[in-house]
Design an enzyme around this catalytic site. Structure first.
Site, PDB file in Angstrom:
ATOM      1  CE1 TYR A 184      -3.774   2.430   1.107  1.00  0.00           C
ATOM      2  CE2 TYR A 184      -2.267   3.107   2.851  1.00  0.00           C
ATOM      3  CZ  TYR A 184      -3.423   3.294   2.131  1.00  0.00           C
ATOM      4  OH  TYR A 184      -4.243   4.366   2.434  1.00  0.00           O
ATOM      5  CE  LYS A 192      -3.743   5.830  -0.345  1.00  0.00           C
ATOM      6  NZ  LYS A 192      -4.822   6.641  -0.941  1.00  0.00           N
TER       7      LYS A 192
END
Length: 387
Positions: free
Chosen positions: A223, A227
């Site tokens: 993740y 980001k």
């Protein structure tokens, strides 16, 4: 004695005997002048709403639930025309019904739901085309990029398709939309503005990243890179759009482009309570839960309200909680410091990380000693005996 003769021995003392003291004094003097004295000389500039919403057309990707839906609610309450882009048709229709029921001007506001897979590069231009058509041939004004999900895991444990999928769902879904919007906006000349009666107010792209882009935490390996890439893109576009804004002000008509300024922002919340967050918690490695046990998630409505307030103040980088501000201070690197608060959090975060990061590393090492290298999932392979 002249002032120069008086100051000369003092300056010489600083340079010759204690240069670091002079550097420190100069640094704080510059900070005081830039972020304290100058704003007080023009006290009303900071009170101007730099993000007008009423009557403007906004696109919210991932707007059928969670933070995206909460933002759409705020936009509806502030009088915007809102387009929700998601995949689930039933959730989209439910969201549109909600926006209609809470609109500040139900008779004049309009709402639209579109179902697209934002991971496809062909979706973004088609979305912008349809919204412009629906908006009486005027390009949309505000673009909130909230689509994405989180699949926590240790890097070595994650399937390659999960690693690739997180980048597609998080980074590319936002990048494709920003790319299409910029090409639409920078080609909107004053003549097309007059034809479409588009407002000359600035248009905005708002990315939704995470504080993990500042300070990574073990267990978010699929993740966090997506980001962080989004954050790097926002930093880059923050500079690049000034080319278009400068061209708009060119004295040469042949060089002018874009009928309005373009501004870029990025929101970096911590945990947000939502159905997606509950699913994410089920997937988190136990070590990750231990490392972030002091992180209290915020509600989508709370984060949405903080976001709108930050945009109205003209903030580029918006964090939504005390710990998030600290993490922003740690990871600002080449990001523009826009206020004394940015300088303060940058300083405080730089001090905090001296203690926080060694503590995180020590906890990871201790976890491995107690549970072994197979303890990186949601269950312990060899749980320690109870005592």
């Amino acid at each position: 004695m002249s002032s120069n003769n008086f100051l000369q021995p003092i300056v010489h003392y600083f340079y010759a005997s204690n240069p670091y003291l002079l550097y420190t004094f100069t640094f704080f003097a510059i900070v005081f002048l830039r972020y304290v004295l100058l704003p007080t000389m023009w006290p009303f500039t900071s009170r101007i709403n730099q993000f007008p919403i009423r009557g403007r057309t906004a696109i919210v990707t991932g707007g059928s639930q969670g933070f995206g839906l909460a933002l759409a609610h705020e936009l509806s309450r502030h009088g915007a025309h809102v387009v929700i882009v998601a995949q689930n048709e039933s959730k989209i229709q439910s969201a549109v019904s909600q926006l209609t029921s809470i609109a500040s001007s139900p008779s004049s506001q309009r709402f639209l739901g579109l179902s697209y897979d934002l991971r496809s590069s062909t979706s973004a231009p088609e979305i912008l085309r349809r919204v412009t058509e629906w908006n009486s041939s005027a390009p949309p004004d505000l673009l909130f990029l909230c689509a994405g999900n989180c699949h926590p895991s240790f890097f070595a444990d994650a399937d390659i398709e999960i690693l690739r999928g997180q980048m597609d769902t998080i980074y590319w879904s936002a990048a494709y939309m920003a790319h299409a919007a910029l090409n639409l906006w920078k080609g909107s000349t004053p003549s097309t503005m007059a034809k479409a009666q588009t407002s000359p107010q600035a248009r905005h792209i708002i990315f939704t990243s995470s504080t993990l882009a500042f300070v990574p935490i073990a267990g978010y390996a699929p993740y966090t890179p997506a980001k962080a890439a989004m954050r790097a893109l926002a930093d880059t576009l923050h500079q690049e759009v000034e080319v278009y804004n400068g061209a708009r002000r060119s004295k040469s008509a042949s060089l002018r482009s874009s009928d309005a300024d373009i501004k870029v922002h990025i929101v970096l919340p911590m945990g947000i309570t939502s159905p997606g967050f509950e699913n994410e918690t089920q997937l988190k490695p136990l070590l990750t839960l231990e490392l972030e046990k002091d992180d209290k998630p915020q509600t989508p409505d709370e984060v949405a309200q903080i976001t709108i307030r930050g945009l109205e103040k003209g903030e580029f980088m918006i964090t939504t909680a005390f710990l998030g501000h600290l993490m922003r201070g740690v990871g600002m690197s080449g990001t523009l410091r826009m206020s004394i608060q940015d300088v303060f959090w940058n300083f405080l975060g730089s001090v905090a990380i001296l203690f926080a990061l060694p503590d995180i590393l020590a906890k990871c090492r201790t976890w491995g000693k107690r549970h072994g290298s197979s303890s990186t999932g949601t269950k312990l392979a060899n749980p320690a005996p109870s005592t």
